[in-house]
Design a protein around this motif. Structure first.
Motif, PDB file in Angstrom:
ATOM      1  N   VAL A   1      23.622  24.462  83.913  1.00 63.42           N
ATOM      2  CA  VAL A   1      22.592  25.036  83.050  1.00 63.42           C
ATOM      3  C   VAL A   1      22.667  26.558  83.153  1.00 63.42           C
ATOM      4  N   GLN A   2      22.784  27.193  82.013  1.00 61.65           N
ATOM      5  CA  GLN A   2      22.737  28.662  81.973  1.00 61.65           C
ATOM      6  C   GLN A   2      21.473  29.094  81.258  1.00 61.65           C
ATOM      7  N   LEU A   3      20.820  30.090  81.828  1.00 64.33           N
ATOM      8  CA  LEU A   3      19.562  30.592  81.277  1.00 64.33           C
ATOM      9  C   LEU A   3      19.731  32.057  80.916  1.00 64.33           C
ATOM     10  N   GLN A   4      19.306  32.426  79.728  1.00 66.72           N
ATOM     11  CA  GLN A   4      19.426  33.799  79.249  1.00 66.72           C
ATOM     12  C   GLN A   4      18.049  34.318  78.885  1.00 66.72           C
ATOM     13  N   ALA A   5      17.534  35.232  79.709  1.00 70.64           N
ATOM     14  CA  ALA A   5      16.220  35.813  79.455  1.00 70.64           C
ATOM     15  C   ALA A   5      16.358  37.082  78.624  1.00 70.64           C
ATOM     16  N   SER A   6      15.369  37.317  77.773  1.00 68.37           N
ATOM     17  CA  SER A   6      15.367  38.514  76.940  1.00 68.37           C
ATOM     18  C   SER A   6      13.931  38.881  76.590  1.00 68.37           C
ATOM     19  N   GLY A   7      13.779  40.074  76.007  1.00 68.65           N
ATOM     20  CA  GLY A   7      12.475  40.484  75.525  1.00 68.65           C
ATOM     21  C   GLY A   7      11.757  41.523  76.354  1.00 68.65           C
ATOM     22  N   GLY A   8      12.337  41.911  77.474  1.00 64.48           N
ATOM     23  CA  GLY A   8      11.711  42.932  78.295  1.00 64.48           C
ATOM     24  C   GLY A   8      11.786  44.298  77.644  1.00 64.48           C
ATOM     25  N   GLY A   9      11.097  45.249  78.253  1.00 61.78           N
ATOM     26  CA  GLY A   9      11.113  46.594  77.724  1.00 61.78           C
ATOM     27  C   GLY A   9      10.113  47.485  78.410  1.00 61.78           C
ATOM     28  N   LEU A  10       9.969  48.690  77.857  1.00 59.75           N
ATOM     29  CA  LEU A  10       9.021  49.681  78.368  1.00 59.75           C
ATOM     30  C   LEU A  10       7.831  49.743  77.422  1.00 59.75           C
ATOM     31  N   VAL A  11       6.644  49.462  77.954  1.00 54.73           N
ATOM     32  CA  VAL A  11       5.435  49.478  77.136  1.00 54.73           C
ATOM     33  C   VAL A  11       4.335  50.225  77.881  1.00 54.73           C
ATOM     34  N   GLN A  12       3.243  50.479  77.185  1.00 57.21           N
ATOM     35  CA  GLN A  12       2.093  51.119  77.800  1.00 57.21           C
ATOM     36  C   GLN A  12       1.075  50.075  78.237  1.00 57.21           C
ATOM     37  N   ALA A  13       0.246  50.466  79.170  1.00 56.30           N
ATOM     38  CA  ALA A  13      -0.816  49.575  79.625  1.00 56.30           C
ATOM     39  C   ALA A  13      -1.657  49.117  78.431  1.00 56.30           C
ATOM     40  N   GLY A  14      -1.953  47.819  78.409  1.00 57.02           N
ATOM     41  CA  GLY A  14      -2.718  47.248  77.322  1.00 57.02           C
ATOM     42  C   GLY A  14      -1.870  46.639  76.214  1.00 57.02           C
ATOM     43  N   ASP A  15      -0.590  46.955  76.206  1.00 60.60           N
ATOM     44  CA  ASP A  15       0.319  46.413  75.191  1.00 60.60           C
ATOM     45  C   ASP A  15       0.701  44.972  75.505  1.00 60.60           C
ATOM     46  N   SER A  16       1.469  44.401  74.582  1.00 63.36           N
ATOM     47  CA  SER A  16       1.933  43.015  74.729  1.00 63.36           C
ATOM     48  C   SER A  16       3.453  42.957  74.637  1.00 63.36           C
ATOM     49  N   LEU A  17       4.012  41.937  75.255  1.00 67.06           N
ATOM     50  CA  LEU A  17       5.429  41.627  75.149  1.00 67.06           C
ATOM     51  C   LEU A  17       5.585  40.122  75.148  1.00 67.06           C
ATOM     52  N   ARG A  18       6.647  39.633  74.515  1.00 61.35           N
ATOM     53  CA  ARG A  18       6.973  38.225  74.614  1.00 61.35           C
ATOM     54  C   ARG A  18       8.391  38.084  75.150  1.00 61.35           C
ATOM     55  N   LEU A  19       8.500  37.430  76.268  1.00 64.77           N
ATOM     56  CA  LEU A  19       9.796  37.127  76.848  1.00 64.77           C
ATOM     57  C   LEU A  19      10.274  35.777  76.355  1.00 64.77           C
ATOM     58  N   SER A  20      11.583  35.675  76.193  1.00 65.35           N
ATOM     59  CA  SER A  20      12.196  34.410  75.814  1.00 65.35           C
ATOM     60  C   SER A  20      13.262  34.051  76.840  1.00 65.35           C
ATOM     61  N   CYS A  21      13.487  32.766  76.994  1.00 66.28           N
ATOM     62  CA  CYS A  21      14.539  32.288  77.891  1.00 66.28           C
ATOM     63  C   CYS A  21      15.218  31.111  77.200  1.00 66.28           C
ATOM     64  N   ALA A  22      16.463  31.326  76.817  1.00 67.32           N
ATOM     65  CA  ALA A  22      17.227  30.287  76.134  1.00 67.32           C
ATOM     66  C   ALA A  22      18.098  29.550  77.140  1.00 67.32           C
ATOM     67  N   ALA A  23      18.065  28.228  77.061  1.00 67.41           N
ATOM     68  CA  ALA A  23      18.835  27.395  77.995  1.00 67.41           C
ATOM     69  C   ALA A  23      20.013  26.748  77.282  1.00 67.41           C
ATOM     70  N   SER A  24      21.154  26.789  77.952  1.00 70.40           N
ATOM     71  CA  SER A  24      22.353  26.173  77.386  1.00 70.40           C
ATOM     72  C   SER A  24      22.541  24.793  77.997  1.00 70.40           C
ATOM     73  N   VAL A  25      21.698  23.878  77.588  1.00 67.57           N
ATOM     74  CA  VAL A  25      21.764  22.508  78.076  1.00 67.57           C
ATOM     75  C   VAL A  25      21.273  21.587  76.974  1.00 67.57           C
ATOM     76  N   ARG A  26      21.940  20.442  76.804  1.00 70.03           N
ATOM     77  CA  ARG A  26      21.573  19.539  75.717  1.00 70.03           C
ATOM     78  C   ARG A  26      20.283  18.784  75.994  1.00 70.03           C
ATOM     79  N   THR A  27      19.974  18.636  77.284  1.00 66.58           N
ATOM     80  CA  THR A  27      18.798  17.850  77.660  1.00 66.58           C
ATOM     81  C   THR A  27      17.692  18.755  78.191  1.00 66.58           C
ATOM     82  N   PHE A  28      17.400  19.802  77.449  1.00 66.58           N
ATOM     83  CA  PHE A  28      16.378  20.775  77.863  1.00 66.58           C
ATOM     84  C   PHE A  28      15.049  20.091  78.133  1.00 66.58           C
ATOM     85  N   TYR A  29      14.775  19.019  77.407  1.00 65.65           N
ATOM     86  CA  TYR A  29      13.505  18.301  77.534  1.00 65.65           C
ATOM     87  C   TYR A  29      13.358  17.615  78.891  1.00 65.65           C
ATOM     88  N   ASN A  30      14.425  17.573  79.675  1.00 71.73           N
ATOM     89  CA  ASN A  30      14.375  16.990  81.018  1.00 71.73           C
ATOM     90  C   ASN A  30      14.095  18.018  82.109  1.00 71.73           C
TER      91      ASN A  30
END
Length: 126
Positions: A1-30
């Motif tokens: 299983v390989q996991l690729q995280a993304s979405g980080g960055g530099l923000v100010q206090a009070g801001d929002s971010l959404r991180l994503s993590c994509a998995a390279s596996v056919r049975t992610f539901y497991n």
């Protein structure tokens, strides 16, 4: 299983971010999924976890009410929506995966996960 995280960055206090993590596996539901973070000079700490189905979630007290973990099993992706960010949220964020046959179980410890992504940096300025 390989996991690729993304979405980080530099923000100010009070801001929002959404991180994503994509998995390279056919049975992610497991796989139960989790997010952890590590600040400079500190140990890696638990942030949030989600069960295989997405029906059960669990959060560290420090992020409860501000962060939301979710997953899209059709896209093999887990997300971490981070709102009302604080400077103390600054860290490298890691996603993790653990194969499980228990549908509605989450895992909150680093040694419970067998697969880790490379991390994405989140920096919150005051």
């Amino acid at each position: 299983v390989q996991l690729q995280a993304s979405g980080g960055g530099l923000v100010q206090a009070g801001d929002s971010l959404r991180l994503s993590c994509a998995a390279s596996v056919r049975t992610f539901y497991n796989y139960a999924m989790g997010w952890f973070r590590q600040a400079p000079g500190k140990e890696r700490e638990f942030v949030a976890a989600i069960s295989r189905s997405g029906g059960v979630t669990y959060y560290a007290d420090s992020v409860k009410g501000r962060f939301t973990i979710s997953r899209d099993n059709a896209k093999n992706t887990v997300y971490l929506q981070m709102n009302s960010l604080k400077p103390e949220d600054t860290a490298v964020y890691y996603c993790a995966a653990r194969s499980t046959n228990i549908r509605e179980r989450y895992y909150g410890k680093t040694d419970e996960y067998g697969y880790w992504g490379q991390g994405t940096q989140v920096t919150v300025s005051s």
